[in-house]
Design a protein around this motif. Structure first.
Motif, PDB file in Angstrom:
ATOM      1  N   ASN A   1       0.834  -1.194   0.000  1.00  0.00           N
ATOM      2  CA  ASN A   1       0.000   0.000   0.000  1.00  0.00           C
ATOM      3  C   ASN A   1       0.875   1.252   0.000  1.00  0.00           C
ATOM      4  O   ASN A   1       0.499   2.280   0.552  1.00  0.00           O
ATOM      5  N   LEU A   2       2.016   1.156  -0.652  1.00  0.00           N
ATOM      6  CA  LEU A   2       2.919   2.300  -0.732  1.00  0.00           C
ATOM      7  C   LEU A   2       2.454   3.281  -1.802  1.00  0.00           C
ATOM      8  O   LEU A   2       1.991   2.882  -2.868  1.00  0.00           O
ATOM      9  N   ARG A   3       2.601   4.565  -1.513  1.00  0.00           N
ATOM     10  CA  ARG A   3       2.337   5.597  -2.512  1.00  0.00           C
ATOM     11  C   ARG A   3       3.449   5.533  -3.563  1.00  0.00           C
ATOM     12  O   ARG A   3       4.561   5.073  -3.286  1.00  0.00           O
TER      13      ARG A   3
ATOM     14  N   LEU B   1       2.696   6.065 -17.034  1.00  0.00           N
ATOM     15  CA  LEU B   1       2.880   4.629 -17.262  1.00  0.00           C
ATOM     16  C   LEU B   1       1.599   3.855 -16.946  1.00  0.00           C
ATOM     17  O   LEU B   1       1.131   3.055 -17.753  1.00  0.00           O
ATOM     18  N   VAL B   2       1.020   4.107 -15.762  1.00  0.00           N
ATOM     19  CA  VAL B   2      -0.189   3.382 -15.350  1.00  0.00           C
ATOM     20  C   VAL B   2      -1.315   3.654 -16.343  1.00  0.00           C
ATOM     21  O   VAL B   2      -2.024   2.727 -16.756  1.00  0.00           O
TER      22      VAL B   2
ATOM     23  N   TYR C   1      -7.400   6.170 -14.298  1.00  0.00           N
ATOM     24  CA  TYR C   1      -6.312   5.467 -13.626  1.00  0.00           C
ATOM     25  C   TYR C   1      -5.074   6.350 -13.570  1.00  0.00           C
ATOM     26  O   TYR C   1      -4.865   7.185 -14.443  1.00  0.00           O
ATOM     27  N   GLY C   2      -4.269   6.126 -12.562  1.00  0.00           N
ATOM     28  CA  GLY C   2      -3.027   6.871 -12.418  1.00  0.00           C
ATOM     29  C   GLY C   2      -2.132   6.172 -11.416  1.00  0.00           C
ATOM     30  O   GLY C   2      -2.414   5.046 -10.979  1.00  0.00           O
ATOM     31  N   SER C   3      -1.075   6.838 -11.012  1.00  0.00           N
ATOM     32  CA  SER C   3      -0.104   6.220 -10.104  1.00  0.00           C
ATOM     33  C   SER C   3      -0.753   5.766  -8.799  1.00  0.00           C
ATOM     34  O   SER C   3      -0.394   4.733  -8.247  1.00  0.00           O
ATOM     35  N   HIS C   4      -1.736   6.511  -8.320  1.00  0.00           N
ATOM     36  CA  HIS C   4      -2.389   6.158  -7.050  1.00  0.00           C
ATOM     37  C   HIS C   4      -3.297   4.937  -7.198  1.00  0.00           C
ATOM     38  O   HIS C   4      -3.706   4.342  -6.202  1.00  0.00           O
ATOM     39  N   SER C   5      -3.590   4.543  -8.446  1.00  0.00           N
ATOM     40  CA  SER C   5      -4.405   3.347  -8.676  1.00  0.00           C
ATOM     41  C   SER C   5      -3.721   2.099  -8.139  1.00  0.00           C
ATOM     42  O   SER C   5      -4.394   1.147  -7.733  1.00  0.00           O
TER      43      SER C   5
ATOM     44  N   THR D   1      -5.574  -0.278  -5.691  1.00  0.00           N
ATOM     45  CA  THR D   1      -5.800  -1.650  -6.141  1.00  0.00           C
ATOM     46  C   THR D   1      -5.448  -2.630  -5.023  1.00  0.00           C
ATOM     47  O   THR D   1      -6.180  -3.592  -4.788  1.00  0.00           O
ATOM     48  N   TRP D   2      -4.337  -2.390  -4.356  1.00  0.00           N
ATOM     49  CA  TRP D   2      -3.958  -3.253  -3.230  1.00  0.00           C
ATOM     50  C   TRP D   2      -5.082  -3.292  -2.201  1.00  0.00           C
ATOM     51  O   TRP D   2      -5.529  -4.356  -1.795  1.00  0.00           O
TER      52      TRP D   2
END
Length: 196
Positions: free
Chosen positions: A49-51, A127-128, A141-145, A149-150
């Motif tokens: 669950n890392l940013r 990238l995401v 969607y983005g990096s925080h997805s 998702t986790w």
């Protein structure tokens, strides 16, 4: 300043979604299988669950030699607080695959590097988005997805309780966690499906 619809007004937010289908997670992994850096970034992102900022601050020395369920200690970029997480086998395998593909690097070197140096959160965001677009996933969607998702799959796929997830995300209420994971409406709707 121009009127760019992709940028939120000051003080507002654009919420990104978790990737909800396990088949889509598998498809993205398959898409990235030949790119050790991107594969490791994705797998580590959806298995912790890392940013994104915390993923990008990991050094080779922090992850070298990790075994499944070893503890990884980081200092959160956003809060400055020390954080302890355990890494599962999928994350360790992805990290080891990346380390094997990297040239000899110093233990202080950042784990996720590009040709021009360290990756940025905005680059991970792109990238995401590109991975999800490649699968024609509908949504934002983005990096925080990755982090969402986790949490989504911990709750929906593995049935973990809200109190545990609240602690993992350092949220102040269960409602905040439900909102964050984009499942509040689904959980409320399911209550009405119960027949007596």
């Amino acid at each position: 300043m121009g009127n760019n619809g992709n940028n939120p007004k000051q003080g507002s937010q654009i919420a990104v979604e978790p990737i909800k289908q396990v088949k889509d997670l598998k498809a993205i992994k398959q898409l990235l299988r030949s790119k050790p850096r991107d594969y490791a970034l994705f797998v580590l992102g959806i298995n912790t669950n890392l940013r994104a900022s915390d993923l990008l601050s990991l050094t080779v020395g922090q992850v070298e030699g990790l075994q499944p369920m070893d503890e990884l200690v980081i200092q959160e970029q956003k809060t400055g607080k020390q954080r302890r997480i355990n890494v599962n086998k999928a994350a360790v395998d992805a990290i080891n695959g990346l380390l094997a593909a990297m040239p000899e690097v110093d233990a202080e070197a950042l784990l996720f590097q590009g040709q021009r140096g360290p990756l940025t959160v905005s680059y991970v965001n792109r990238l995401v988005k590109s991975w999800c677009k490649a699968l024609n996933l509908k949504g934002n969607y983005g990096s925080h997805s990755l982090r969402k998702t986790w949490g989504y799959h911990q709750r929906v796929t593995f049935g973990k309780g809200l109190p545990e997830l609240m602690v993992c995300f350092n949220h102040s209420s269960q409602r905040q966690t439900l909102d964050y994971l984009c499942i509040q409406a689904e959980e409320i709707k399911s209550v009405y499906a119960n027949e007596l």
